[in-house]
Structures are given as structure tokens and as C-alpha cells.
Scaffold this active site. Sequence first.
Site, PDB file in Angstrom:
ATOM      1  N   CYS A 299       3.626   8.926   0.957  1.00  0.00           N
ATOM      2  CA  CYS A 299       4.300   7.420   1.860  1.00  0.00           C
ATOM      3  C   CYS A 299       4.054   5.998   1.512  1.00  0.00           C
ATOM      4  O   CYS A 299       3.102   5.680   0.762  1.00  0.00           O
ATOM      5  CB  CYS A 299       3.086   7.367   3.029  1.00  0.00           C
ATOM      6  SG  CYS A 299       3.489   5.575   4.639  1.00  0.00           S
TER       7      CYS A 299
ATOM      8  N   CYS B   4       8.385  -6.254  15.005  1.00  0.00           N
ATOM      9  CA  CYS B   4       8.373  -4.614  16.381  1.00  0.00           C
ATOM     10  C   CYS B   4       6.548  -4.795  16.618  1.00  0.00           C
ATOM     11  O   CYS B   4       5.714  -5.547  16.066  1.00  0.00           O
ATOM     12  CB  CYS B   4       7.686  -3.277  15.425  1.00  0.00           C
ATOM     13  SG  CYS B   4       9.561  -3.371  15.000  1.00  0.00           S
TER      14      CYS B   4
ATOM     15  N   CYS C 139      -1.356   3.220  10.912  1.00  0.00           N
ATOM     16  CA  CYS C 139      -0.333   1.753  10.499  1.00  0.00           C
ATOM     17  C   CYS C 139      -0.678   0.223  10.838  1.00  0.00           C
ATOM     18  O   CYS C 139      -1.352   0.713  11.743  1.00  0.00           O
ATOM     19  CB  CYS C 139       0.833   2.424  11.853  1.00  0.00           C
ATOM     20  SG  CYS C 139       1.809   4.329  10.853  1.00  0.00           S
TER      21      CYS C 139
ATOM     22  N   GLU D 170       0.654  -1.209  -0.333  1.00  0.00           N
ATOM     23  CA  GLU D 170       0.280  -0.010   0.299  1.00  0.00           C
ATOM     24  C   GLU D 170       0.775   0.969  -0.059  1.00  0.00           C
ATOM     25  O   GLU D 170       1.629   1.439   0.401  1.00  0.00           O
ATOM     26  CB  GLU D 170      -0.791   0.377   1.044  1.00  0.00           C
ATOM     27  CG  GLU D 170      -2.504  -0.598   1.051  1.00  0.00           C
ATOM     28  CD  GLU D 170      -3.233  -1.122   1.801  1.00  0.00           C
ATOM     29  OE1 GLU D 170      -4.805  -0.743   1.879  1.00  0.00           O
ATOM     30  OE2 GLU D 170      -3.019  -1.590   2.809  1.00  0.00           O
TER      31      GLU D 170
ATOM     32  N   CYS E 249       3.506  -3.664  15.991  1.00  0.00           N
ATOM     33  CA  CYS E 249       3.093  -3.601  14.285  1.00  0.00           C
ATOM     34  C   CYS E 249       2.510  -4.478  13.159  1.00  0.00           C
ATOM     35  O   CYS E 249       2.573  -5.631  13.681  1.00  0.00           O
ATOM     36  CB  CYS E 249       4.122  -2.349  13.580  1.00  0.00           C
ATOM     37  SG  CYS E 249       4.131  -2.592  12.300  1.00  0.00           S
TER      38      CYS E 249
ATOM     39  N   LEU F  66      12.269   5.079  17.750  1.00  0.00           N
ATOM     40  CA  LEU F  66      12.605   4.325  18.419  1.00  0.00           C
ATOM     41  C   LEU F  66      11.696   3.598  19.853  1.00  0.00           C
ATOM     42  O   LEU F  66      12.359   2.885  19.928  1.00  0.00           O
ATOM     43  CB  LEU F  66      13.238   5.889  19.219  1.00  0.00           C
ATOM     44  CG  LEU F  66      14.292   5.900  20.953  1.00  0.00           C
ATOM     45  CD1 LEU F  66      15.303   5.409  20.568  1.00  0.00           C
ATOM     46  CD2 LEU F  66      14.724   7.127  21.354  1.00  0.00           C
ATOM     47  N   HIS F  67      10.932   4.432  20.224  1.00  0.00           N
ATOM     48  CA  HIS F  67       9.159   3.711  20.713  1.00  0.00           C
ATOM     49  C   HIS F  67      10.324   3.136  22.009  1.00  0.00           C
ATOM     50  O   HIS F  67       8.373   3.267  23.363  1.00  0.00           O
ATOM     51  CB  HIS F  67       9.222   2.724  19.746  1.00  0.00           C
ATOM     52  CG  HIS F  67       8.765   3.236  18.547  1.00  0.00           C
ATOM     53  ND1 HIS F  67       7.895   4.245  17.745  1.00  0.00           N
ATOM     54  CD2 HIS F  67       8.931   2.349  17.474  1.00  0.00           C
ATOM     55  CE1 HIS F  67       8.121   3.838  17.204  1.00  0.00           C
ATOM     56  NE2 HIS F  67       8.018   3.474  16.399  1.00  0.00           N
TER      57      HIS F  67
ATOM     58  N   CYS G 191       7.262  -7.581   6.370  1.00  0.00           N
ATOM     59  CA  CYS G 191       8.366  -7.176   6.897  1.00  0.00           C
ATOM     60  C   CYS G 191       9.106  -8.323   8.351  1.00  0.00           C
ATOM     61  O   CYS G 191       8.586  -8.560   8.294  1.00  0.00           O
ATOM     62  CB  CYS G 191       7.992  -5.749   7.853  1.00  0.00           C
ATOM     63  SG  CYS G 191       9.469  -5.245   8.940  1.00  0.00           S
TER      64      CYS G 191
HETATM   65  N1  SAH Z   1      10.681   0.072   9.090  1.00  0.00           N
HETATM   66  C1  SAH Z   1      10.460   1.320   9.476  1.00  0.00           C
HETATM   67  C2  SAH Z   1       9.598   1.807   8.626  1.00  0.00           C
HETATM   68  C3  SAH Z   1       8.082   1.426   9.444  1.00  0.00           C
HETATM   69  S1  SAH Z   1       7.890   3.910   9.291  1.00  0.00           S
HETATM   70  C4  SAH Z   1      10.457   1.626  10.378  1.00  0.00           C
HETATM   71  O1  SAH Z   1      10.510   1.165  11.828  1.00  0.00           O
HETATM   72  O2  SAH Z   1      10.914   3.102  11.018  1.00  0.00           O
HETATM   73  C5  SAH Z   1       6.280   2.998  10.026  1.00  0.00           C
HETATM   74  C6  SAH Z   1       6.762   3.645  11.291  1.00  0.00           C
HETATM   75  O3  SAH Z   1       5.008   3.357  11.896  1.00  0.00           O
HETATM   76  C7  SAH Z   1       7.598   3.365  12.113  1.00  0.00           C
HETATM   77  O4  SAH Z   1       7.588   4.408  13.409  1.00  0.00           O
HETATM   78  C8  SAH Z   1       6.580   1.993  13.489  1.00  0.00           C
HETATM   79  O5  SAH Z   1       7.308   1.680  14.675  1.00  0.00           O
HETATM   80  C9  SAH Z   1       5.067   2.826  13.039  1.00  0.00           C
HETATM   81  N2  SAH Z   1       3.863   2.079  13.691  1.00  0.00           N
HETATM   82  C10 SAH Z   1       3.613   0.624  13.194  1.00  0.00           C
HETATM   83  N3  SAH Z   1       2.665   0.235  13.763  1.00  0.00           N
HETATM   84  C11 SAH Z   1       1.794   1.653  14.288  1.00  0.00           C
HETATM   85  C12 SAH Z   1       1.129   1.090  14.786  1.00  0.00           C
HETATM   86  N4  SAH Z   1      -0.123   0.371  15.008  1.00  0.00           N
HETATM   87  N5  SAH Z   1       0.638   2.888  15.689  1.00  0.00           N
HETATM   88  C13 SAH Z   1       1.408   3.250  15.635  1.00  0.00           C
HETATM   89  N6  SAH Z   1       3.165   3.119  15.197  1.00  0.00           N
HETATM   90  C14 SAH Z   1       2.659   2.310  13.819  1.00  0.00           C
END
Ligand code: SAH
Length: 390
Positions: free
Chosen positions: A123, A134, A359, A110, A137, A240-241, A130
Site C-alpha cells: 500500500c 474527508c 487508515c 508511510e 480520515c 464512495l462512502h 492530503c
Molecule cells: N485519496 C484516495 C486514496 C486514499 S485510499 C481515496 O480517497 O481513495 C484510503 C482509503 O481508506 C479510502 O477509501 C479512505 O476513504 C479510507 N479511509 C480513510 N480513513 C479511514 C478510516 N479512519 N477508517 C477507514 N477507512 C478510512
Amino acid sequence: MSMAVDSPARERGADSPPPPLPSLIGCDREEFARLCEELGEKPFRARQLWHWVYGRGAASFEAMTTLAKEARARLAARWGLARPQAAEERLSADGTRKWLFRFPDGELIETVHIPAEERGTLCMSSQVGCTLTCSFCHTGTQRLVRNLVAGEIVGQLMAARDALGEWAQPSRERRITNIVMMGMGEPLYNFENVAKALRIIMDPEGLSISKRRITLSTAGVVPMMARCGEELGVNLAVSLHAVRDELRDVLVPLNRKYPIAELLAACRAYPGIHNARRITFEYVMLKGVNDSAADARELVRLLKGIPAKTNLIPFNPWPGAPYECSSPDAVRRFAGIVNAGGLSAPVRTPRGQDILAACGQLRTASVRLRRSKGSISRGSLGVAPSPTVA
Ligand code: SAH
């Protein structure tokens, strides 16, 4: 990187149509030059062809009127200009548009267009699925993973420009001004293809989107970060998270390989960072997990000395997700502490919620499609850069 194992293309059987011609989309300057040489064309033809393909978005060789008819026919016999096919396109009430693109092997990704007042951001995805898993995600739970090739990455932008009808428009009127590599996949695990695609996209005689308007988001593939800065010079965003390794090990398992201290050292060393081009640190807000005042203070401490800004992303829930989004109060409090610590901390408002352009839900989409071979009603990725709510 594992490759597709059960793509629908393999189920089609012997009476399927012949495979499409290789697409010129995704070929770089060198490949254009080689191709023209093979066809016995003068070198300046490669430049003309480049302009037709990437500058004007020509969808057929027939349309390339500055090339001799015979050259056009010879090109058309060997090459295609196909973009990914939009299996579905949905428009949100807030103007966010989401495409589900299908590649010739049947795989789906997408791409989301997020319009804002002064800009429009596309985007884009870098992989089908992937490998990072994570825990917050949904894409990370998708079984099928393969890298996108450069043409499939450039093709997302070209198909979006087709759909928005903006090839003929002067650049200041275009609705795609910025690109974020923030869709499905980890772009630094597919660096060669992403780099090739972005070099094509940045070429001023083609798609011409400047590196200042491109942001690549990584979960922290430390060994690839320097190359990203040196070879591409694009803006960097880091997912970072969490501010402690024990928690980040769970949220972003890649942390076990490249823990926070190593990641931040690579950020400090990111080529070309200075105050005008800061690194964006993404921080998903998870209720009771990473949203305490102590976490916010530790975030400020960790980022001290790095030209940085943060992006607080409200968690987008998905079926079975083991987390909830922090309360608006918790988000406000967190943002307040980070702001007071001298860091800009806008909260990204999810855009396109009515079409589920948030996301981590793409897996739902592809699984449903496979099951029903019908249309898709859910799924996406991407959150919009938006003004702070703090
Ligand atoms: N792999 C790369 C690119 C993905 S970017 C990365 O990790 O940065 C997508 C962004 O959305 C990342 O910051 C990811 O951590 C965040 N993301 C993924 N799932 C999400 C969710 N359910 N709610 C909010 N953010 C989310």
C-alpha cells in the site's frame, strides 16, 4: 497544491551535509536513453542500466558488472541510487509490515506491506498529507501537503523490496505481488508523477508488476479518471462512502465539486471496464451515519449496470474522530443486503492493528516526530484486502 512550508530540512542550517546526488530512481526509459547519450554510451547500455536499476535493484553502480568500470565511475559521479530512508519499520503479529519513510527534505510518509496467502500487497502513498479533508480520515487533517515525485513513489516499492530481500528471488516467490495506491494522498491530484511511477513499475524488464495487479484508489477526481484508464489501464477503486449527496458532501467534500451522479457516470465510462475487471467501491462503515438498510439498498440501486464490487471498510477510529465504527451486526446486515443485490461485498479486516497499521492515523505520527524528533509509536494507513466476514 500547496508545498511544504516548514520542513525540518530548512531548519538544519549551513553546516548540513551537501545535498545528495539526484537519484536515477524515478527516471524513465527516455531519461535513461538521454543520460547514456550524454555519457557517450551506446543505446543498448541504457537497457542494461535499466535492468540493473529496476530489474535487479542494484544499490551501487559498482555492482553493475556488465558496464565498463569507467562508465560506472562516471555514472556514480553524477547520479545516486538512493531510496527513501526507513525512519522506522514495524512488524505486526499478523505479518503486516509498516515503514515510515523519510525523504531528503525531512518529510515523512508511510508504506504498508500486507501479506496474504496467495499474494502480498504493498500500500503506497502518493502525497505527503492530503488536501481532500474527508471528515473520517485523519490524514485529511494534516496541515502539510506536497506531491511525491515519481522517484519517491517508485522508491517506496524499491525500499520495500530491499527490506524484504527479494531482488534475487524468482517473481513467483516474491512477497510483493500487488500494489494499491491507497496510502496517503489523492493519486489523481498528483497524476503526472503517479503515472510516471506506475509506468516504470509496470515495465516488464524492470519491476514488472502488471497493471492487473495494480489498483489506484480515488475519492472521485472525475476529470482525471478517463486518463487513468486510458494511459495506465490499472484497476480503479472509488471511495464512495455515501449514497446521498448531502451526506457525501460532508464525508468526502470533493463531492461538492463532483457529485455522485457525475462520479458514477465517469465510472460507467471508465476505459476497459467489463465484468472481469470491475471497479471497486470502497465504503467506510460509520455507526448511525451511512450504515442503514436503506443505505445498503440505495447502494445496490446506484451501482446497477456498473461492473462493480464493493469493499466495506470498518472505520478505524483516531483521537478526536467524530465517528464510531458500525457494530458487527450492522456491518453484517449491510453486507447481506448488498450481496443479495448481486454485488460482492467483502468486509476488509483491518490488518496490523497491533502496530496501528490502519487508515488515517499518520498525522499523529508526523506530528509526534516533529515535536520530539524521536521515534514514532503510532500511525499508519492502509487496510488489507481480506475475505468476507459476512
Ligand atoms: N485519496 C484516495 C486514496 C486514499 S485510499 C481515496 O480517497 O481513495 C484510503 C482509503 O481508506 C479510502 O477509501 C479512505 O476513504 C479510507 N479511509 C480513510 N480513513 C479511514 C478510516 N479512519 N477508517 C477507514 N477507512 C478510512
